[in-house]
Design an enzyme around this catalytic site. Structure first.
Site, PDB file in Angstrom:
ATOM      1  N   HIS A 122       0.818  -1.274  -0.015  1.00 54.61           N
ATOM      2  CA  HIS A 122       0.131  -0.140   0.030  1.00 54.61           C
ATOM      3  C   HIS A 122       0.948   1.193   0.195  1.00 54.61           C
ATOM      4  O   HIS A 122       1.610   1.567   0.910  1.00 54.61           O
ATOM      5  CB  HIS A 122      -1.072  -0.023   1.300  1.00 54.61           C
ATOM      6  CG  HIS A 122      -1.859   1.209   1.031  1.00 54.61           C
ATOM      7  ND1 HIS A 122      -3.002   1.147   0.533  1.00 54.61           N
ATOM      8  CD2 HIS A 122      -1.861   2.664   1.757  1.00 54.61           C
ATOM      9  CE1 HIS A 122      -3.686   2.337   0.680  1.00 54.61           C
ATOM     10  NE2 HIS A 122      -2.703   3.227   1.420  1.00 54.61           N
ATOM     11  N   CYS A 123       0.778   2.095  -1.053  1.00 59.34           N
ATOM     12  CA  CYS A 123       1.841   3.092  -1.162  1.00 59.34           C
ATOM     13  C   CYS A 123       0.982   4.463  -0.746  1.00 59.34           C
ATOM     14  O   CYS A 123      -0.132   4.807  -1.284  1.00 59.34           O
ATOM     15  CB  CYS A 123       2.045   3.452  -2.704  1.00 59.34           C
ATOM     16  SG  CYS A 123       3.288   4.542  -3.061  1.00 59.34           S
ATOM     17  N   ASP A 124       1.517   5.010   0.442  1.00 55.98           N
ATOM     18  CA  ASP A 124       0.891   6.260   0.569  1.00 55.98           C
ATOM     19  C   ASP A 124       1.190   7.586  -0.237  1.00 55.98           C
ATOM     20  O   ASP A 124       0.345   8.321  -0.293  1.00 55.98           O
ATOM     21  CB  ASP A 124       1.514   6.795   2.284  1.00 55.98           C
ATOM     22  CG  ASP A 124       1.022   5.722   3.375  1.00 55.98           C
ATOM     23  OD1 ASP A 124       0.034   5.111   3.285  1.00 55.98           O
ATOM     24  OD2 ASP A 124       1.884   5.378   4.228  1.00 55.98           O
TER      25      ASP A 124
END
Length: 177
Positions: A122-124
């Site tokens: 999950h890429c912020d």
């Protein structure tokens, strides 16, 4: 917002402080035009891939009622080893939150609250999971960001080396030191 602000900031600094003086000088006009064209092309591709990475859903597991055409089924001629991850008792894995069958490399994202097919992370910075459907756009975003940074560093190295040689540095050249 942070990533977009950085891209816009680097774009403005490079075009206004580096390319504009090159375009105003008749001797370096052609070089400035070439650098500006290459930089605009790479930056355009960077923004397109970044936006696609944000907007494209990473991919989820279809429910049992839906079509299972996304799952790889090898031809009968080729012997492929069993690749399905299984529990210790030999049963197929299921997500305890979604209650769906979990194929290989599928993980439940706590932020997105769904199971993501071939989840990487999950890429912020993107605000989305990186998975089956948007992995290509994520890698292209990284590539074009690196290419854009290299173009800025290489093309402005003349200005930086010239600015280091003189005692008083003009304000436009000081940006690149």
């Amino acid at each position: 917002i942070f990533v977009v602000t950085n891209i816009i900031g680097l774009y403005l600094i490079y075009t206004l402080c580096h390319c504009r003086p090159l375009l105003q000088d008749p001797e370096s006009h052609d070089r400035g035009l070439l650098q500006l064209a290459i930089f605009h092309g790479i930056t355009f591709l960077l923004m397109v891939c970044y936006i696609r990475c944000i907007l494209v859903h990473p991919g989820t597991i279809p429910s049992k009622e839906e079509d299972q055409s996304w799952e790889y089924v090898p031809s009968r001629k080729v012997k492929v080893p069993e690749l399905h991850e299984k529990k210790k008792d030999g049963a197929r894995r299921h997500c305890k939150w979604c209650a769906k069958y979990k194929p290989d490399r599928c993980h439940h994202c706590r932020v997105c609250r769904t199971c993501i097919l071939k989840m990487d992370h999950h890429c912020d910075w993107v605000g989305n999971c990186i998975g089956f459907s948007n992995y290509k756009y994520f890698l292209n975003t990284l590539f074009y960001a690196s290419a854009s940074t290299i173009i800025i560093a290489v093309s402005s190295s003349r200005v930086a080396s010239h600015a280091l040689k003189i005692s008083e540095v003009p304000a436009g050249s000081a940006v690149f030191i």
